[in-house]
Design a protein around this motif. Structure first.
Motif, PDB file in Angstrom:
ATOM      1  N   PHE A 197     -13.771   3.659  23.435  1.00 39.63           N
ATOM      2  CA  PHE A 197     -13.993   4.829  24.281  1.00 39.63           C
ATOM      3  C   PHE A 197     -13.524   6.100  23.585  1.00 39.63           C
ATOM      4  N   ILE A 204     -22.291   8.703  23.368  1.00 35.37           N
ATOM      5  CA  ILE A 204     -22.191   8.468  24.812  1.00 35.37           C
ATOM      6  C   ILE A 204     -22.463   6.999  25.121  1.00 35.37           C
ATOM      7  N   MET A 241     -19.411   5.083  24.528  1.00 35.16           N
ATOM      8  CA  MET A 241     -18.457   5.214  25.634  1.00 35.16           C
ATOM      9  C   MET A 241     -18.840   4.299  26.794  1.00 35.16           C
ATOM     10  N   LEU A 242     -20.140   4.269  27.121  1.00 31.49           N
ATOM     11  CA  LEU A 242     -20.589   3.429  28.238  1.00 31.49           C
ATOM     12  C   LEU A 242     -20.338   1.957  27.933  1.00 31.49           C
ATOM     13  N   ALA A 254     -16.797   0.896  28.393  1.00 31.88           N
ATOM     14  CA  ALA A 254     -16.513   0.608  29.804  1.00 31.88           C
ATOM     15  C   ALA A 254     -17.061  -0.760  30.192  1.00 31.88           C
ATOM     16  N   GLU A 294     -30.777   6.722  31.514  1.00 31.86           N
ATOM     17  CA  GLU A 294     -30.229   7.988  31.070  1.00 31.86           C
ATOM     18  C   GLU A 294     -30.706   8.318  29.655  1.00 31.86           C
ATOM     19  N   ALA A 342     -20.664  10.759  33.305  1.00 34.10           N
ATOM     20  CA  ALA A 342     -20.989   9.427  33.813  1.00 34.10           C
ATOM     21  C   ALA A 342     -20.212   8.365  33.052  1.00 34.10           C
ATOM     22  N   ALA A 343     -20.125   8.513  31.706  1.00 32.55           N
ATOM     23  CA  ALA A 343     -19.391   7.526  30.913  1.00 32.55           C
ATOM     24  C   ALA A 343     -17.922   7.506  31.315  1.00 32.55           C
ATOM     25  N   ILE A 344     -17.350   8.695  31.517  1.00 35.89           N
ATOM     26  CA  ILE A 344     -15.938   8.764  31.918  1.00 35.89           C
ATOM     27  C   ILE A 344     -15.739   8.107  33.284  1.00 35.89           C
ATOM     28  N   VAL A 402     -17.565   5.689  34.646  1.00 35.07           N
ATOM     29  CA  VAL A 402     -17.646   4.223  34.552  1.00 35.07           C
ATOM     30  C   VAL A 402     -16.336   3.664  34.022  1.00 35.07           C
ATOM     31  N   MET A 403     -15.739   4.347  33.041  1.00 33.98           N
ATOM     32  CA  MET A 403     -14.464   3.885  32.491  1.00 33.98           C
ATOM     33  C   MET A 403     -13.398   3.867  33.589  1.00 33.98           C
ATOM     34  N   LEU A 419      -9.483   9.405  35.351  1.00 31.99           N
ATOM     35  CA  LEU A 419     -10.846   9.318  34.830  1.00 31.99           C
ATOM     36  C   LEU A 419     -11.874   9.543  35.938  1.00 31.99           C
TER      37      LEU A 419
END
Lengths: 100, 497
Positions: free
Chosen positions: A14, A34, A37-38, A41, A72, B167-169, B171-172, B214
């Motif tokens: 991340f 990005i 990052m996804l 998660a 996206e 959005a990524a943040i 989900v984390m 987050l």
């Protein structure tokens, strides 16, 4: 393997993604960061889901996140292409029409 | 068959409407496109009627408890539908004046509106994420709708990047909350955090704090709270004006509603970390950023963007007040009274929509720059007078609805004895008077550059404008009726299930 290793790995991923987003200048490279990052998660959710009696819930969560990332990316690439067609550049340094 | 599913009718109507518009456009491609606009408007009205018929004070948890229909969500949905229908009225004339793909514009607005309705009701991490992204993705397209306009494309690109990162943040943050509790339903997460069921590790402070920060950052991007407000002015300036109005009114209200439900359900009941101090600092900085940056703006859409950041600061201050009141009084009831924030949101929606309606009507004649509003009082006395009222309302001066909204927020803060925050908020309101009245100054006291009159009063936009004007003044002068209605609707969030 204890879940903490997975959590550390995904947190590192991340942070790598976030670093890339903040430093990269190329629009497509930012899109890739990005995605990193996804997926960090996603890894986190999957790792956590193994600790619980109902791992299916986490798996379903991840499936939804993957689908969402695809949607996206599709819209994002379309926007980048539409920008590229007119300005012949996807370097974010040149995107400065709107400021302050 | 679970009868609770009938509660989804308002959302289903909007979804059906959007699909129908696309199909009609494909099959009868030579149809006059404004009929599709009227169709979209009709579907928002039908959806509103469905909402009204199905409305009750009872809380319904449907779809396995992941969708909460209660007084709070119904009030928010009614606000969103009012905003959406008014914006469709604006766009009919605007789209017709020169925009490609007219039918898809209305379909996208309806889809976006539907996902906002889902967002304010959803009580499950997965559903929240999906609705959140649905709102974002349809907004990216709407922002970049003027494909030949450099500014619009750039705004769309910026909005996409900021939105995707948020959005990524988010989900984390959700992944940590899920990992800690093993649940995706927010009520079950709240129960687990309260110690009712087993957690992953007994000392939850670190993981919960990570999740809190987050998730807060993810939501903060959507509503434009400091330090995630950078995209707002750029996107507001570049987007087509009805879309700017849609983002600043509907998207922001949905974000605030989501923030309220999520934070009050998950992070309030039996949750040991006191986050109000973080939010207090953020709200003060947000107010000052918005107001101080707005002073030097020359573009009116950009100015309203910064002013909307300032309004988010007031709303966050209200949340701090409500939370703090709960802590100091040791309130343990099952419902949270959030009516001050909802009254403020109503005020914000009415006055902002009105201001944008005037901007849309005068855009062709004046452009977006504030100095070009010079002499509006002679060129079009009606629009100038109305814009003056909306600016008064945005600055929070009686007798307008903006004053009522600020009154309730500040009252809540006084209740919670946050006197410093009240003083800072009042100072901010005084700063804001300067830049709102700069517009009024140009309209009334600077002679016009051209004598050109001939503003094209589109009938529909004028109708919407009069509706906003009536709301702003009528509720401002006699707020009792409205407040009775708001209290009667039991606008509280049930925090325990």
């Amino acid at each position: 393997m204890p879940v903490i290793y997975y959590v550390i790995l995904s947190s590192l991923l991340f942070c790598i993604g976030l670093y890339g987003v903040l430093t990269r200048k190329n629009a497509v490279a930012i899109l890739l960061c990005i995605e990193i990052m996804l997926n960090a998660a996603n890894l986190n959710i999957i790792a956590f889901s193994r600790c619980w009696p109902e791992p299916a819930r986490g798996t379903i969560f991840v499936l939804f996140v993957i689908g969402l990332a695809a949607a996206e990316a599709a819209v994002g690439l379309a926007i980048i292409i539409s920008y590229y067609r007119k300005s012949e550049a996807i370097d974010l340094d040149n995107i400065n029409l709107l400021k302050w | 068959m679970n009868t609770g599913l009938i509660r989804l009718l308002p959302e289903l109507v909007l979804c059906f409407g959007a699909l129908l518009i696309i199909f009609i456009d494909i099959i009868y491609s030579d149809i006059k496109k404004y009929w599709l606009g009227f169709l979209a408007y009709g579907f928002t009205i039908i959806s509103f009627i469905c909402l009204f018929i199905l409305g009750s004070n009872k809380t319904w948890l449907i779809v396995q408890g992941s969708y909460a229909v209660d007084g709070f969500s119904i009030f928010c949905k009614a606000l969103l539908l009012i905003a959406g229908s008014v914006i469709i009225l604006f766009s009919i004339a605007y789209v017709y004046r020169g925009m490609e793909y007219k039918a898809e514009f209305f379909a996208l607005i309806l889809f976006s509106l539907m996902s906002m309705l889902v967002l304010v009701s959803s009580a499950d991490l997965i559903l929240i994420l999906l609705a959140f992204e649905f709102v974002s993705i349809s907004s990216y397209i709407l922002v970049g709708y003027h494909r030949d306009d450099m500014k619009s494309r750039e705004a769309s690109l910026k909005y996409f990047f900021y939105g995707a990162i948020s959005a990524a943040i988010l989900v984390m943050g959700f992944s940590f909350l899920y990992g800690l509790t093993g649940e995706t339903n927010i009520y079950l997460i709240a129960r687990a955090l309260g110690g009712k069921t087993q957690l992953l590790i007994p000392d939850y402070t670190l993981l919960a704090l990570l999740g809190l920060v987050l998730v807060g950052a993810g939501f903060g991007f959507k509503i434009g709270m400091f330090p995630f407000q950078m995209w707002i002015p750029d996107v507001y300036e570049g987007a087509p004006t009805p879309v700017t109005a849609f983002l600043s009114v509907a998207s922001k209200s949905a974000g605030v509603a989501l923030l309220l439900r999520f934070f009050f359900v998950v992070f309030t009941n039996n949750f040991s970390i006191n986050w109000s101090i973080i939010l207090l600092v953020i709200s003060i900085i947000t107010m000052f950023t918005g107001n101080l940056m707005a002073i030097s703006q020359n573009n009116i859409k950009r100015m309203l963007g910064y002013s909307s950041i300032a309004h988010v600061g007031y709303i966050l201050a209200g949340i701090v007040g409500i939370y703090h009141y709960k802590i100091t009084t040791g309130y343990t009831g099952a419902t949270f009274d959030v009516s001050p924030i909802l009254i403020y949101l109503t005020a914000y929606i009415y006055m902002n929509l009105g201001a944008f309606a005037v901007i849309i009507l005068s855009e062709d004649m004046t452009g977006d720059n504030i100095p070009s509003y010079a002499g509006m009082s002679q060129r079009s006395p009606l629009l100038a007078g109305m814009l003056t009222i909306f600016m008064l309302s945005l600055a929070g001066i009686p007798p307008t609805i903006g004053f009522i909204g600020k009154f309730f927020i500040f009252g809540e803060l006084v209740n919670a004895s946050h006197y410093l925050l009240v003083i800072l908020a009042v100072i901010n309101s005084i700063i804001s008077v300067y830049y709102y009245f700069r517009v009024v100054y140009f309209m009334y006291f600077v002679p016009p550059e051209t004598e050109k009159k001939g503003f094209s009063y589109s009938l529909l936009t004028m109708g919407a404008l009069w509706a906003c004007f009536a709301g702003t003044l009528f509720i401002g002068i006699s707020p009792n009726l409205f407040i009775e209605l708001a209290k009667k609707a039991l606008i509280g969030i049930d925090i325990i299930r």
